[in-house]
Design a protein around this motif. Structure first.
Motif, PDB file in Angstrom:
ATOM      1  N   UNK A  22      32.615  77.040  23.797  1.00 20.34           N
ATOM      2  CA  UNK A  22      33.825  76.705  24.556  1.00 20.34           C
ATOM      3  C   UNK A  22      34.419  77.951  25.209  1.00 20.34           C
ATOM      4  N   UNK A  23      34.302  79.095  24.515  1.00 26.26           N
ATOM      5  CA  UNK A  23      34.816  80.336  25.091  1.00 26.26           C
ATOM      6  C   UNK A  23      34.112  80.690  26.382  1.00 26.26           C
ATOM      7  N   UNK A  24      32.814  80.483  26.432  1.00 21.27           N
ATOM      8  CA  UNK A  24      32.082  80.777  27.667  1.00 21.27           C
ATOM      9  C   UNK A  24      32.527  79.859  28.794  1.00 21.27           C
ATOM     10  N   UNK A  43      33.875  85.700  48.138  1.00 20.52           N
ATOM     11  CA  UNK A  43      33.526  86.427  46.924  1.00 20.52           C
ATOM     12  C   UNK A  43      32.213  85.905  46.376  1.00 20.52           C
ATOM     13  N   UNK A  44      31.430  86.804  45.840  1.00 21.33           N
ATOM     14  CA  UNK A  44      30.186  86.398  45.189  1.00 21.33           C
ATOM     15  C   UNK A  44      30.523  85.905  43.786  1.00 21.33           C
ATOM     16  N   UNK A  45      30.173  84.678  43.438  1.00 25.49           N
ATOM     17  CA  UNK A  45      30.545  84.142  42.120  1.00 25.49           C
ATOM     18  C   UNK A  45      29.834  84.871  40.985  1.00 25.49           C
ATOM     19  N   UNK A  46      30.604  85.334  40.019  1.00 22.63           N
ATOM     20  CA  UNK A  46      30.046  86.008  38.849  1.00 22.63           C
ATOM     21  C   UNK A  46      29.976  85.095  37.632  1.00 22.63           C
ATOM     22  N   UNK A  47      30.572  83.907  37.743  1.00 22.52           N
ATOM     23  CA  UNK A  47      30.611  82.995  36.608  1.00 22.52           C
ATOM     24  C   UNK A  47      29.233  82.491  36.222  1.00 22.52           C
ATOM     25  N   UNK A  48      29.133  82.048  34.972  1.00 19.19           N
ATOM     26  CA  UNK A  48      27.835  81.609  34.452  1.00 19.19           C
ATOM     27  C   UNK A  48      27.536  80.149  34.772  1.00 19.19           C
ATOM     28  N   UNK A  49      28.538  79.365  35.137  1.00 23.08           N
ATOM     29  CA  UNK A  49      28.321  77.985  35.553  1.00 23.08           C
ATOM     30  C   UNK A  49      27.839  77.067  34.448  1.00 23.08           C
ATOM     31  N   UNK A  50      27.435  75.860  34.866  1.00 19.55           N
ATOM     32  CA  UNK A  50      26.984  74.839  33.922  1.00 19.55           C
ATOM     33  C   UNK A  50      25.781  75.298  33.112  1.00 19.55           C
ATOM     34  N   UNK A  51      24.830  75.938  33.756  1.00 20.86           N
ATOM     35  CA  UNK A  51      23.621  76.390  33.051  1.00 20.86           C
ATOM     36  C   UNK A  51      23.967  77.448  32.016  1.00 20.86           C
ATOM     37  N   UNK A  52      24.846  78.368  32.392  1.00 23.00           N
ATOM     38  CA  UNK A  52      25.235  79.423  31.464  1.00 23.00           C
ATOM     39  C   UNK A  52      25.978  78.889  30.255  1.00 23.00           C
ATOM     40  N   UNK A  53      26.874  77.936  30.481  1.00 21.55           N
ATOM     41  CA  UNK A  53      27.622  77.341  29.370  1.00 21.55           C
ATOM     42  C   UNK A  53      26.672  76.585  28.441  1.00 21.55           C
ATOM     43  N   UNK A  54      25.735  75.850  29.034  1.00 17.51           N
ATOM     44  CA  UNK A  54      24.747  75.127  28.225  1.00 17.51           C
ATOM     45  C   UNK A  54      23.956  76.093  27.350  1.00 17.51           C
ATOM     46  N   UNK A  55      23.538  77.197  27.944  1.00 15.02           N
ATOM     47  CA  UNK A  55      22.783  78.187  27.196  1.00 15.02           C
ATOM     48  C   UNK A  55      23.638  78.839  26.120  1.00 15.02           C
TER      49      UNK A  55
END
Length: 257
Positions: A22-24, A43-55
């Motif tokens: 949840x923190x991610x 701006x270039x997005x630095x967020x991890x997005x759906x894939x990053x949160x899943x991981x």
């Protein structure tokens, strides 16, 4: 292992799952920064997005299972405890202490996320899923109905428990169970984040909803009933179809034929 130590391991493991998963989602999913600007208005997005949160969710279970699984079994989830109980892998007398520990760990994890997130100027609990809460209808990320969310949580938890029961079976390759479980949870999130924001874990849903307000907390009931139902069905199914005695009996019948 004494019950107190096992419950403490469950508390810490569930804390880590909520803090990492949840923190991610809260802190890193859509992150941007001034340093990422590639033009005045872009701006270039630095967020991890759906894939990053899943991981991230998968990695919390993977690392937690390797670190604490030998102490408590690495459930970190009331649905997992119920599923293992239904599959005759876990004592019913330990269900309540484990679940209480898991919920406490989730609440502490959610509290830490809230304290960190509120340290940013302008932070407010807004949107349909503040603090990575789970929901249906207006609080489903994709606007899915109650029935669709119920079905998703039941099926996803059913498959999650089948993975857990299968890779922890004594006939399975040893030492690799946390990898399969972690990747399995990652896949589940990739499928179902748009539907319910992915629970498959009543403690995880309860912890963040506790800080998100009455409206979000009023939907938590679904994320107790559906995951536990899916988990129990998986436990019964694995025991009835894939248990060692049933597999051996099936093989003997084939030899007779």
């Amino acid at each position: 292992m004494p019950l107190v130590k096992r419950c403490l391991a469950e508390l810490v493991g569930t804390f880590w799952l909520v803090l990492g998963g949840c923190g991610s989602a809260v802190l890193a999913a859509a992150y941007t920064a001034d340093a990422a600007k590639i033009s005045e208005n872009t701006s270039f997005p630095l967020g991890i997005g759906l894939v990053g949160v899943s991981l991230a969710f998968g990695l919390t279970v993977l690392t937690g299972a390797y670190a604490l699984g030998h102490i408590s079994g690495g459930h970190f989830n009331p649905a997992v405890s119920f599923g293992l109980w239904a599959g005759k892998r876990f004592s019913g007398s330990d269900l309540l202490p484990y679940i209480v520990s898991q919920v406490l760990g989730a609440c502490v994890g959610a509290g830490v996320i809230y304290l960190i997130a509120s340290g940013k100027t302008g932070f407010v609990l807004s949107g349909s899923n503040p603090l990575a809460t789970n929901g249906y209808g207006a609080h489903s990320p994709g606007g899915y109905t109650l029935f669709a969310c119920l079905l998703t949580e039941v099926v996803m938890t059913f498959m999650f428990l089948l993975i857990i029961l299968g890779v922890t079976d004594r006939r399975a390759p040893q030492g690799l169970a946390p990898l399969a479980i972690g990747f399995g949870l990652t896949l589940i999130h990739l499928i179902s984040i748009p539907v319910t924001n992915t629970s498959v874990n009543p403690a995880r849903s309860t912890g963040v909803a506790l800080f998100a307000g009455v409206e979000l907390f009023s939907q938590v009931w679904l994320f107790w009933i559906a995951p536990i139902l899916g988990a129990i069905l998986a436990g019964w199914f694995y025991l009835a179809v894939f248990s060692e005695s049933n597999v051996e009996e099936s093989q003997q019948l084939k030899e007779l034929v």
